[in-house]
Design a protein around this motif. Structure first.
Motif, PDB file in Angstrom:
ATOM      1  N   ILE A 115       0.836  -1.209   0.000  1.00 45.68           N
ATOM      2  CA  ILE A 115       0.000   0.000   0.000  1.00 45.68           C
ATOM      3  C   ILE A 115       0.869   1.257   0.000  1.00 45.68           C
ATOM      4  N   GLU A 116       1.988   1.187   0.713  1.00 42.95           N
ATOM      5  CA  GLU A 116       2.859   2.361   0.806  1.00 42.95           C
ATOM      6  C   GLU A 116       3.436   2.764  -0.547  1.00 42.95           C
ATOM      7  N   ASP A 117       3.496   1.807  -1.483  1.00 42.60           N
ATOM      8  CA  ASP A 117       4.055   2.108  -2.803  1.00 42.60           C
ATOM      9  C   ASP A 117       3.081   2.859  -3.709  1.00 42.60           C
ATOM     10  N   LEU A 118       1.801   2.881  -3.325  1.00 40.62           N
ATOM     11  CA  LEU A 118       0.779   3.488  -4.170  1.00 40.62           C
ATOM     12  C   LEU A 118       0.639   4.973  -3.864  1.00 40.62           C
ATOM     13  N   SER A 119       0.358   5.753  -4.896  1.00 42.24           N
ATOM     14  CA  SER A 119       0.152   7.193  -4.697  1.00 42.24           C
ATOM     15  C   SER A 119      -1.206   7.425  -4.046  1.00 42.24           C
ATOM     16  N   GLY A 120      -1.376   8.590  -3.467  1.00 39.78           N
ATOM     17  CA  GLY A 120      -2.622   8.904  -2.773  1.00 39.78           C
ATOM     18  C   GLY A 120      -3.835   8.931  -3.687  1.00 39.78           C
ATOM     19  N   THR A 121      -3.615   9.133  -4.986  1.00 40.78           N
ATOM     20  CA  THR A 121      -4.737   9.208  -5.934  1.00 40.78           C
ATOM     21  C   THR A 121      -4.934   7.907  -6.705  1.00 40.78           C
ATOM     22  N   ASP A 122      -4.207   6.865  -6.344  1.00 41.89           N
ATOM     23  CA  ASP A 122      -4.339   5.593  -7.057  1.00 41.89           C
ATOM     24  C   ASP A 122      -5.766   5.064  -6.916  1.00 41.89           C
ATOM     25  N   SER A 123      -6.346   4.598  -8.035  1.00 40.12           N
ATOM     26  CA  SER A 123      -7.739   4.150  -8.019  1.00 40.12           C
ATOM     27  C   SER A 123      -7.935   2.950  -7.108  1.00 40.12           C
ATOM     28  N   LYS A 142      -6.509   2.446  -4.181  1.00 34.15           N
ATOM     29  CA  LYS A 142      -6.707   2.982  -2.832  1.00 34.15           C
ATOM     30  C   LYS A 142      -8.088   3.609  -2.695  1.00 34.15           C
ATOM     31  N   GLU A 143      -8.478   4.367  -3.700  1.00 29.60           N
ATOM     32  CA  GLU A 143      -9.751   5.080  -3.627  1.00 29.60           C
ATOM     33  C   GLU A 143     -10.933   4.114  -3.577  1.00 29.60           C
ATOM     34  N   MET A 144     -10.815   2.965  -4.241  1.00 34.16           N
ATOM     35  CA  MET A 144     -11.944   2.047  -4.311  1.00 34.16           C
ATOM     36  C   MET A 144     -11.898   0.997  -3.211  1.00 34.16           C
ATOM     37  N   TRP A 145     -10.849   0.158  -3.186  1.00 33.41           N
ATOM     38  CA  TRP A 145     -10.856  -1.013  -2.312  1.00 33.41           C
ATOM     39  C   TRP A 145     -10.768  -0.659  -0.837  1.00 33.41           C
ATOM     40  N   LEU A 146      -9.880   0.250  -0.473  1.00 30.21           N
ATOM     41  CA  LEU A 146      -9.762   0.588   0.944  1.00 30.21           C
ATOM     42  C   LEU A 146     -10.999   1.315   1.445  1.00 30.21           C
ATOM     43  N   GLN A 147     -11.526   2.234   0.630  1.00 31.08           N
ATOM     44  CA  GLN A 147     -12.735   2.948   1.048  1.00 31.08           C
ATOM     45  C   GLN A 147     -13.917   1.990   1.188  1.00 31.08           C
ATOM     46  N   ASP A 148     -14.069   1.079   0.237  1.00 35.61           N
ATOM     47  CA  ASP A 148     -15.155   0.095   0.326  1.00 35.61           C
ATOM     48  C   ASP A 148     -15.005  -0.790   1.557  1.00 35.61           C
ATOM     49  N   TYR A 149     -13.775  -1.165   1.850  1.00 39.61           N
ATOM     50  CA  TYR A 149     -13.520  -2.047   2.999  1.00 39.61           C
ATOM     51  C   TYR A 149     -13.952  -1.374   4.294  1.00 39.61           C
ATOM     52  N   TRP A 150     -13.461  -0.159   4.523  1.00 39.07           N
ATOM     53  CA  TRP A 150     -13.782   0.524   5.770  1.00 39.07           C
ATOM     54  C   TRP A 150     -15.263   0.908   5.839  1.00 39.07           C
ATOM     55  N   GLN A 151     -15.833   1.302   4.714  1.00 32.29           N
ATOM     56  CA  GLN A 151     -17.249   1.645   4.709  1.00 32.29           C
ATOM     57  C   GLN A 151     -18.109   0.426   5.064  1.00 32.29           C
ATOM     58  N   SER A 152     -17.753  -0.727   4.525  1.00 27.68           N
ATOM     59  CA  SER A 152     -18.515  -1.942   4.830  1.00 27.68           C
ATOM     60  C   SER A 152     -18.407  -2.307   6.305  1.00 27.68           C
ATOM     61  N   LEU A 153     -17.208  -2.178   6.865  1.00 30.08           N
ATOM     62  CA  LEU A 153     -17.046  -2.457   8.295  1.00 30.08           C
ATOM     63  C   LEU A 153     -17.876  -1.488   9.135  1.00 30.08           C
ATOM     64  N   ASP A 154     -17.859  -0.206   8.765  1.00 32.43           N
ATOM     65  CA  ASP A 154     -18.632   0.798   9.504  1.00 32.43           C
ATOM     66  C   ASP A 154     -20.131   0.505   9.415  1.00 32.43           C
ATOM     67  N   GLN A 155     -20.591   0.125   8.237  1.00 34.97           N
ATOM     68  CA  GLN A 155     -22.011  -0.178   8.075  1.00 34.97           C
ATOM     69  C   GLN A 155     -22.425  -1.379   8.914  1.00 34.97           C
ATOM     70  N   GLY A 156     -21.578  -2.403   8.929  1.00 31.58           N
ATOM     71  CA  GLY A 156     -21.875  -3.570   9.754  1.00 31.58           C
ATOM     72  C   GLY A 156     -21.932  -3.208  11.231  1.00 31.58           C
ATOM     73  N   GLU A 157     -21.006  -2.364  11.683  1.00 31.31           N
ATOM     74  CA  GLU A 157     -20.988  -1.952  13.083  1.00 31.31           C
ATOM     75  C   GLU A 157     -22.209  -1.091  13.410  1.00 31.31           C
TER      76      GLU A 157
END
Length: 261
Positions: free
Chosen positions: A205-213, A215-230
Motif C-alpha cells: 500500500i505504501e508504494d501506491l500514490s494517494g490518488t491511485d484508483s 486505494k480510492e476504491m478497495w480501501l474505502q469500500d472495505y472501511w465503509q462496509s465495516l462501519d455499516q456492519g458496526e
C-alpha cells in the motif's frame, strides 16, 4: 519458469494490451465486448482474488467461465458450492506446489480431450452441481432479467422473508407452551464479516500514490462496509429501526476510527 504466463498487469508484465481502451481500468473491470473477446483467446486464466474470504468471489472467476476459458483460481474457500461442475475450475489450493500445478496445466494444454472435459458444463445438461441449480431456482432476484428484482432489492426481500418466518415460528413456539421447538437463531459471526484488509496484488500500500484508483476504491469500500456492519449491529442492540439513526451511528463510528488512526 515452469509455465508460460502472459501478464498484462504490473506483476511480471511481459505483454502489452493491444489498445489504450483495453488498458483503461473501467474497461478491464466490466464485461466489455472488446475486452471479453480479447481474454477469450486464452485457454487458462490465473484468477487470484484480492482477499481470501468465504463469500468473496468476483469477475476474476466468472469472466473466464463466461468466455469458455478455464480459471486457475485461488480465493473463497466455499467456491466449490458455486461451480457448475467438479471439472470447470482448477483450484490452486488443490496442489502441493507451483511445480505440481504447472505440470497439470501442461498436461491439459497438450491433451485436448482432457482439457475439453473442463468445458463440458457448457453443453445442455452439463451443469451437475445440484446445490447451484437449486439455489438459482429458488432465488427471488435475477441477473440481466428485467422481470425479476435486482440482487440488492432481492436480498432485502430475502431478509424480510427470513425474519417473517422466524417470527411465525416464535409465535407457534409460544402458543404451544414449548411443545413446538423455538426457531433456530441466525447470528452473524466474525467469519461472515471478518475479511482481512485488502492488499495490492503487487507491492505494498505504501508504494501506491494517494490518488491511485485501487486505494480510492478497495480501501474505502472495505472501511465503509465495516462501519455499516458496526452501525447495523448497534441499531439491533438498541432495538432501533429509524434510518436516520443508522447515519448517526455511521458518523460516530467514522469519527472514532479517524481519531484512532
Amino acid at each position: 519458469r515452469l509455465f508460460q504466463v502472459d501478464s498484462y498487469g504490473k506483476c511480471l508484465h511481459n505483454r502489452e494490451l493491444p489498445s489504450q481502451r483495453l488498458r483503461d481500468t473501467s474497461t478491464a473491470t466490466t464485461e466489455d465486448s472488446e475486452f471479453m473477446a480479447f481474454i477469450a483467446r486464452y485457454k487458462f486464466h490465473l484468477a487470484l482474488e484480492n482477499a481470501i474470504c468465504e463469500d468473496y468471489m468476483t469477475e476474476k472467476l466468472w469472466r473466464p467461465l463466461h468466455v469458455g476459458a478455464v480459471p486457475v483460481y485461488r480465493g473463497s474457500p466455499t467456491v466449490r458450492d458455486w461451480l457448475p461442475s467438479n471439472l470447470s475450475v482448477i483450484l490452486i489450493d488443490d496442489f502441493g506446489s507451483p511445480q505440481e500445478l504447472a505440470k497439470y496445466l501442461d498436461f491439459l494444454d497438450k491433451n485436448g480431450e482432457e482439457y475439453m472435459k473442463y468445458l463440458e458444463y457448457k453443453n445442455p445438461g452439463g451443469i451437475t452441481n445440484r446445490f447451484l441449480l437449486e439455489s438459482l431456482e429458488k432465488r427471488e432476484w435475477g441477473v440481466n432479467d428485467m422481470t425479476l428484482p435486482n440482487y440488492l432489492n432481492g436480498f432485502e426481500c430475502f431478509i424480510c422473508d427470513q425474519e417473517n418466518a422466524r417470527a411465525k415460528e416464535e409465535q407457534e413456539h409460544k402458543r404451544s407452551r414449548g411443545k413446538t421447538p423455538a426457531p433456530r437463531p441466525h447470528i452473524a459471526e466474525f467469519k461472515h464479516m471478518g475479511c482481512p484488509m485488502p492488499v495490492p496484488g503487487y507491492g505494498s500500500i505504501e508504494d501506491l500514490s494517494g490518488t491511485d484508483s485501487w486505494k480510492e476504491m478497495w480501501l474505502q469500500d472495505y472501511w465503509q462496509s465495516l462501519d455499516q456492519g458496526e452501525a447495523l449491529t448497534a441499531m439491533i442492540h438498541h432495538n432501533e429501526s429509524h434510518q436516520g439513526r443508522f447515519w448517526d451511528y455511521m458518523h460516530e463510528i467514522f469519527l472514532k476510527r479517524t481519531r484512532q488512526h
